[in-house]
Scaffold this motif. Sequence first.
Motif, PDB file in Angstrom:
ATOM      1  N   ALA A  93      -2.507  -1.600  -0.501  1.00  0.00           N
ATOM      2  CA  ALA A  93      -3.094  -1.774  -1.794  1.00  0.00           C
ATOM      3  C   ALA A  93      -3.653  -1.193  -3.288  1.00  0.00           C
ATOM      4  O   ALA A  93      -3.973  -1.939  -4.091  1.00  0.00           O
ATOM      5  CB  ALA A  93      -4.304   0.105  -1.464  1.00  0.00           C
ATOM      6  N   ILE A  94      -2.539  -0.936  -3.035  1.00  0.00           N
ATOM      7  CA  ILE A  94      -1.451  -0.487  -4.762  1.00  0.00           C
ATOM      8  C   ILE A  94      -1.012  -1.801  -5.528  1.00  0.00           C
ATOM      9  O   ILE A  94      -1.210  -1.594  -6.003  1.00  0.00           O
ATOM     10  CB  ILE A  94       0.126   0.549  -5.036  1.00  0.00           C
ATOM     11  CG1 ILE A  94      -0.815   2.166  -4.446  1.00  0.00           C
ATOM     12  CG2 ILE A  94       0.110   0.418  -6.213  1.00  0.00           C
ATOM     13  CD1 ILE A  94       0.437   3.299  -4.265  1.00  0.00           C
ATOM     14  N   SER A  95      -1.015  -2.558  -4.440  1.00  0.00           N
ATOM     15  CA  SER A  95      -0.680  -3.656  -4.559  1.00  0.00           C
ATOM     16  C   SER A  95      -1.111  -5.199  -5.617  1.00  0.00           C
ATOM     17  O   SER A  95      -0.651  -5.565  -6.203  1.00  0.00           O
ATOM     18  CB  SER A  95      -0.269  -4.812  -3.676  1.00  0.00           C
ATOM     19  OG  SER A  95       0.196  -6.310  -4.461  1.00  0.00           O
ATOM     20  N   ASP A  96      -2.619  -3.936  -5.476  1.00  0.00           N
ATOM     21  CA  ASP A  96      -3.769  -5.284  -6.489  1.00  0.00           C
ATOM     22  C   ASP A  96      -3.348  -4.514  -7.610  1.00  0.00           C
ATOM     23  O   ASP A  96      -3.679  -5.618  -8.411  1.00  0.00           O
ATOM     24  CB  ASP A  96      -4.944  -4.632  -5.779  1.00  0.00           C
ATOM     25  CG  ASP A  96      -5.394  -5.213  -4.106  1.00  0.00           C
ATOM     26  OD1 ASP A  96      -4.599  -6.396  -4.194  1.00  0.00           O
ATOM     27  OD2 ASP A  96      -6.237  -4.938  -4.005  1.00  0.00           O
ATOM     28  N   VAL A  97      -3.121  -3.798  -8.202  1.00  0.00           N
ATOM     29  CA  VAL A  97      -3.316  -3.009  -9.479  1.00  0.00           C
ATOM     30  C   VAL A  97      -1.328  -3.981 -10.177  1.00  0.00           C
ATOM     31  O   VAL A  97      -2.303  -4.741 -11.045  1.00  0.00           O
ATOM     32  CB  VAL A  97      -2.636  -1.966  -9.507  1.00  0.00           C
ATOM     33  CG1 VAL A  97      -2.879  -1.603 -11.167  1.00  0.00           C
ATOM     34  CG2 VAL A  97      -4.080  -1.074  -9.343  1.00  0.00           C
ATOM     35  N   TYR A  98      -0.820  -3.946  -9.133  1.00  0.00           N
ATOM     36  CA  TYR A  98       0.456  -4.544  -9.928  1.00  0.00           C
ATOM     37  C   TYR A  98       0.219  -5.992 -10.144  1.00  0.00           C
ATOM     38  O   TYR A  98       0.324  -6.963 -11.048  1.00  0.00           O
ATOM     39  CB  TYR A  98       1.699  -4.304  -8.654  1.00  0.00           C
ATOM     40  CG  TYR A  98       2.285  -2.667  -8.718  1.00  0.00           C
ATOM     41  CD1 TYR A  98       2.281  -2.757  -9.678  1.00  0.00           C
ATOM     42  CD2 TYR A  98       2.146  -1.720  -7.241  1.00  0.00           C
ATOM     43  CE1 TYR A  98       2.769  -1.050  -9.590  1.00  0.00           C
ATOM     44  CE2 TYR A  98       2.812  -1.658  -7.561  1.00  0.00           C
ATOM     45  CZ  TYR A  98       3.152  -0.523  -8.649  1.00  0.00           C
ATOM     46  OH  TYR A  98       3.219   1.072  -8.411  1.00  0.00           O
ATOM     47  N   ALA A  99      -0.564  -7.079  -9.092  1.00  0.00           N
ATOM     48  CA  ALA A  99      -0.978  -8.231  -9.538  1.00  0.00           C
ATOM     49  C   ALA A  99      -1.539  -8.506 -10.229  1.00  0.00           C
ATOM     50  O   ALA A  99      -1.110  -9.721 -10.393  1.00  0.00           O
ATOM     51  CB  ALA A  99      -1.454  -8.386  -8.078  1.00  0.00           C
ATOM     52  N   MET A 100      -2.428  -7.750 -11.288  1.00  0.00           N
ATOM     53  CA  MET A 100      -3.009  -8.087 -12.274  1.00  0.00           C
ATOM     54  C   MET A 100      -2.709  -7.390 -13.619  1.00  0.00           C
ATOM     55  O   MET A 100      -2.901  -7.869 -14.606  1.00  0.00           O
ATOM     56  CB  MET A 100      -4.556  -6.607 -11.986  1.00  0.00           C
ATOM     57  CG  MET A 100      -5.107  -7.159 -11.196  1.00  0.00           C
ATOM     58  SD  MET A 100      -6.162  -8.893 -10.904  1.00  0.00           S
ATOM     59  CE  MET A 100      -6.286  -8.934 -12.617  1.00  0.00           C
ATOM     60  N   ALA A 134       2.721   6.605  -2.244  1.00  0.00           N
ATOM     61  CA  ALA A 134       1.931   6.993  -3.947  1.00  0.00           C
ATOM     62  C   ALA A 134       2.852   7.649  -4.305  1.00  0.00           C
ATOM     63  O   ALA A 134       2.693   7.401  -5.459  1.00  0.00           O
ATOM     64  CB  ALA A 134       0.711   7.375  -3.429  1.00  0.00           C
ATOM     65  N   THR A 135       3.501   8.878  -3.670  1.00  0.00           N
ATOM     66  CA  THR A 135       4.700   9.189  -4.846  1.00  0.00           C
ATOM     67  C   THR A 135       5.430   8.173  -4.969  1.00  0.00           C
ATOM     68  O   THR A 135       5.702   8.196  -6.715  1.00  0.00           O
ATOM     69  CB  THR A 135       4.780  10.327  -3.185  1.00  0.00           C
ATOM     70  OG1 THR A 135       4.073  10.991  -3.239  1.00  0.00           O
ATOM     71  CG2 THR A 135       6.459  10.793  -4.123  1.00  0.00           C
ATOM     72  N   GLU A 136       5.864   7.849  -4.039  1.00  0.00           N
ATOM     73  CA  GLU A 136       7.278   6.512  -5.193  1.00  0.00           C
ATOM     74  C   GLU A 136       6.899   5.353  -6.265  1.00  0.00           C
ATOM     75  O   GLU A 136       6.940   5.058  -7.178  1.00  0.00           O
ATOM     76  CB  GLU A 136       7.484   5.040  -3.600  1.00  0.00           C
ATOM     77  CG  GLU A 136       8.348   4.700  -4.376  1.00  0.00           C
ATOM     78  CD  GLU A 136       8.525   3.313  -2.844  1.00  0.00           C
ATOM     79  OE1 GLU A 136       9.202   2.364  -3.085  1.00  0.00           O
ATOM     80  OE2 GLU A 136       8.714   4.152  -1.275  1.00  0.00           O
ATOM     81  N   ALA A 137       5.294   4.797  -5.986  1.00  0.00           N
ATOM     82  CA  ALA A 137       4.245   4.377  -6.899  1.00  0.00           C
ATOM     83  C   ALA A 137       4.680   5.679  -8.240  1.00  0.00           C
ATOM     84  O   ALA A 137       4.272   5.106  -9.336  1.00  0.00           O
ATOM     85  CB  ALA A 137       3.472   4.297  -6.449  1.00  0.00           C
ATOM     86  N   GLY A 138       4.463   7.124  -8.092  1.00  0.00           N
ATOM     87  CA  GLY A 138       4.435   7.658  -9.238  1.00  0.00           C
ATOM     88  C   GLY A 138       3.043   8.383  -9.527  1.00  0.00           C
ATOM     89  O   GLY A 138       2.732   8.196 -10.613  1.00  0.00           O
TER      90      GLY A 138
END
Length: 353
Positions: A93-100, A134-138
Amino acid sequence: MLDTPNAAAPFRLTSLAHGGGCGCKLAPSVLRELLAEQPPGSPFERLLVGTETGDDAAVWQLDDETCLIATTDFFMPMVDDPFEFGRIAATNAISDVYAMGGKPLLALAILGMPLGKLEPAMVREILKGGVSIATEAGIPVAGGHSIDAPEPIYGLAVIGTARPETIRKNSTAHAGDVLILTKGLGVGVYSAAFKKGVLADAAYAEMIGSMTTLNRIGAELGKDAAVHAVTDVTGFGILGHALEVARGSGLALTLEADALPLLGEAAALVQSGHVTGASHRNWASYGEAVRLPDGLPEWRRHLLTDPQTSGGLLVAVAPEAAERVLQQVQAAGYPRAAIIGRAAEGEPAVAVV
C-alpha cells in the motif's frame, strides 16, 4: 470455538481466501470496463492525477509548494504467517505513494475478518505486521475501519506529500527513454508453489524479502529531472503495467525478455507448472496491444503476466542518465534492478523481443 477445517492439521491462513496478494486484483480489461462511465476529474483544477490513466495514486495540489497523494490498497493473504501478511500488505500500500515520487505521511488500516474463524491473537499479529512496516517508513497507522467479512482482508489507506515538480506519473514517459525495473519478477509463481507446499525455505525467505522491501527509492527518483515516469508493478504483471505506461504516454514500449530480472527460482518453478489464475486473466486482458516474439515458450509468457505483490518500480529515464540512475537504485538496496527496455514513438503497445 473456532470453525477451523481440521484441528489435527496446522491452520493455514490462506485456506480462508480464494486468492491472495495482488493476484486478487480484477483483470485490467474488467477494471477498464467498470471505470468506463466514471466522470473525469477535469472539473477539479487541483486534481493533478485521477482515474484517467490508471495511475498508482490520486494527487491533489494544495498550494504552489505541496501536493497531497492519496491511495488505498488491500488484499487477502498469500502467506500463512499473520505478521508477515500484515507486513506485505502494508509495504504494498505504501508503495503507491513512493511510485508517485512522494513521501508517506500517515496511514489508516482497512480490516475485514471472518468472525469465528480466526483467533483474535492472529488478527493482532496482522495489525502488528502492518504497524512494523509503517514504522519503518516513518509513519503512524493513525486509525482505520474494520468489518466482518467472509475472507480475511487487510491493507492501508495512505496519505503522502510531494512538491509539484517531484510528482511522477505513469503517463509521462518520453520517446527514447530507457526502462528500468527495480525488483525481480516471480512473486506470483512463488506464491503458487507455496500454496502447493513445494516452496523451499530459502525461496520463501526470498519472496518475503522482496515483498517487504519498501520502494522508498521512488521519493528520490522524483527529484531527478532525468526520470520522466514511474509506476509500481503489481497485479497486472510487467506487461500490464508497461501497457499502462504505453497508453498513458502515447508511446510504443519494447521489453527485452532476456533482460528481465527474476527471483532465483522463478524460471524453474514456472516450468514445473506453478502459475496463478491471475496470470491467465492478465494475458486474456491485454489483447492485440501486446506482441510477443514467435516461438516464445509458454513459461516465459507466464513470467511476463505473473502478478506481483508489492513488486518493484518501472522507471522511464532519459537514455543519457540510465546507467547513473540504475547504479543509484542498486546502491539503495535493490540489487536485482536492471535495464529492461525502451520507449519510442509509435502506436501505444508493448512488444517483447
